[in-house]
Design an enzyme around this catalytic site. Structure first.
Site, PDB file in Angstrom:
ATOM      1  CD  GLN A  76      -2.588   1.479   2.408  1.00 37.60           C
ATOM      2  OE1 GLN A  76      -2.286   1.769   3.414  1.00 37.60           O
ATOM      3  NE2 GLN A  76      -4.011   1.169   2.289  1.00 37.60           N
TER       4      GLN A  76
ATOM      5  CE1 TYR B 223      -4.898   7.511   6.105  1.00 36.37           C
ATOM      6  CE2 TYR B 223      -2.605   7.103   5.175  1.00 36.37           C
ATOM      7  CZ  TYR B 223      -3.545   6.948   6.489  1.00 36.37           C
ATOM      8  OH  TYR B 223      -3.547   6.021   7.365  1.00 36.37           O
TER       9      TYR B 223
ATOM     10  CB  ALA C 162      -8.677  -6.103   7.646  1.00 32.69           C
ATOM     11  NE  ARG C 163     -13.089  -4.759  11.130  1.00 30.39           N
ATOM     12  CZ  ARG C 163     -14.163  -4.343  11.218  1.00 30.39           C
ATOM     13  NH1 ARG C 163     -14.706  -3.874  12.369  1.00 30.39           N
ATOM     14  NH2 ARG C 163     -14.900  -4.273  10.366  1.00 30.39           N
TER      15      ARG C 163
END
Length: 398
Positions: A99, A169, A344-345
């Site tokens: 990333q 971002y 993800a989690r």
């Protein structure tokens, strides 16, 4: 014909063993800004656990582009470690993504020792400093930094480059009307606000050609008034598709500055965050934590409804993200026309869950989405799943 989520699939020029992606989540395993053995072990474990693609986060393109000083900057000092990481992941049969991004207003300038930049000036809730408005020279420099980082990452053996265009971002700060109050050619209309993201994608693709896949993480919605909304987000995605520089989009949401729990549905671990954050932020978290970390109920594939609008409006490959925990949810995503699913989690809780799902040993992961793993990125040793359920196998605490 509905594809099998566990069967091999192409992502641009890259062949994956399945359509399951470990989504980028900051691992907290670069305490000195370089690749650690613990970071390599994490992604080795994920590869052995069955994911088709694991994503290393976060790979900053410049020192002021880190969220804080413990993150790595892609360059000569991190090249060898990144190469060891890709070689280790490839040995498991998985592919590996980086990333790549610039944190913009999400950067802690005090920690980085370099002032943060954004579309427009604003106070930083992280450093208690002013974030300055990026100049033309900054935007030229940052775009070149993306190119240099892309070149290095390809040399290090990465298969996929994911450009971070979400969560407010730097690129995302240009897209959000509330954060972009510019009066020049980088502000105002969506076409102007989208320039930086499109410029970076074009520059990176021109650099890497077909050597790797290039994707982007984009927002379905920032989740707050004045942020990037779904209508404009879809038009931006259509711009990226028309430009032809990307192999896929990963559909995310929320704002690391304004509304992080819009992405992390489920429990809001205010006390845990306050206990792990730096003193200044810890104090602020105790005062405004419950308002900042809003609570959203968890449901499987909670971005599906918005993502379906993108699926209808785009022809390019899409990755569905957001609370994917069960085999039936993955299969529904394939039936809906999505090309990949991102987890993800569930993988923080059980890195081997993909193998178990593929073997039909279990119908889904045991992650409770309590989100108590989130503050552990600030703990010694990095992210892990705090003990929750007897008989489960969470990623071991350091």
């Amino acid at each position: 014909m509905t594809p099998d989520v566990f069967a091999p699939a192409a992502l641009g020029p890259v062949q994956l063993r399945n359509r399951i992606v470990k989504a980028a989540t900051f691992e907290g395993r670069t305490p000195h800004g370089v690749v650690s053995p613990e970071l390599i072990d994490l992604h080795r474990t994920l590869g052995e656990g069955g994911v088709g693609l694991t994503t290393v986060a976060y790979c900053a393109v410049s020192p002021e582009g880190r969220t804080h000083a413990e993150q790595l900057v892609v360059g000569p000092g991190t090249r060898d470690g990144l190469t060891r990481l890709t070689e280790t992941v490839h040995a498991t049969g998985a592919k590996v993504a980086a990333q790549v991004g610039h944190a913009g207003p999400v950067a802690n300038g005090r920690s980085n020792g370099a002032p943060a930049i954004a579309a427009s000036s604003m106070p930083s809730p992280l450093s208690m400093q002013m974030i300055r408005s990026a100049t033309e020279a900054d935007l030229t420099r940052v775009t070149k930094a993306y190119v240099m980082a892309a070149r290095t990452l390809v040399e290090c053996g990465f298969d996929v480059l994911e450009l971070h265009m979400a969560h407010n971002y730097l690129i995302s700060s240009f897209l959000a009307p509330q954060l972009n109050r510019r009066k020049d050619g980088w502000g105002g209309s969506l076409e102007n606000r989208a320039r930086l993201g499109r410029q970076v994608a074009r520059a990176v693709r021109d650099e890497v050609g077909d050597a790797v896949a290039v994707t982007a993480k984009t927002s379905l919605s920032d989740g707050y008034r004045g942020g990037f909304d779904t209508e404009e987000a879809l038009v931006f995605a259509q711009m990226l598709e028309a430009d032809g520089n990307l192999d896929a989009l990963q559909l995310s949401g929320g704002s690391s500055l304004m509304n992080p729990m819009y992405l992390f549905r489920g429990g809001a671990p205010v006390k845990e965050f306050a206990a792990n954050m730096p003193f200044a932020v810890k104090w602020g978290m105790r005062v405004v934590g419950k308002g900042f970390l809003k609570s959203y109920p968890f449901e499987e594939a909670y971005f599906r409804e918005k993502a379906m609008r993108f699926r209808a409006g785009l022809s390019m490959p899409l990755m569905l993200l957001g609370g994917i925990n069960r085999r039936e949810t993955m299969e529904q995503a394939m039936a809906d026309g999505f090309d990949y699913v991102a987890m993800a989690r569930a993988l923080v809780h059980e890195p081997g869950i993909v193998n178990r799902l593929a073997a039909r040993e279990v119908p889904g992961g045991a992650c409770l989405h309590c989100n108590r793993c989130m503050p552990t990125i600030y703990a010694v040793g990095g992210v892990y799943c705090p003990p929750q359920l007897e008989g489960t196998a969470p990623l071991a605490a350091p």
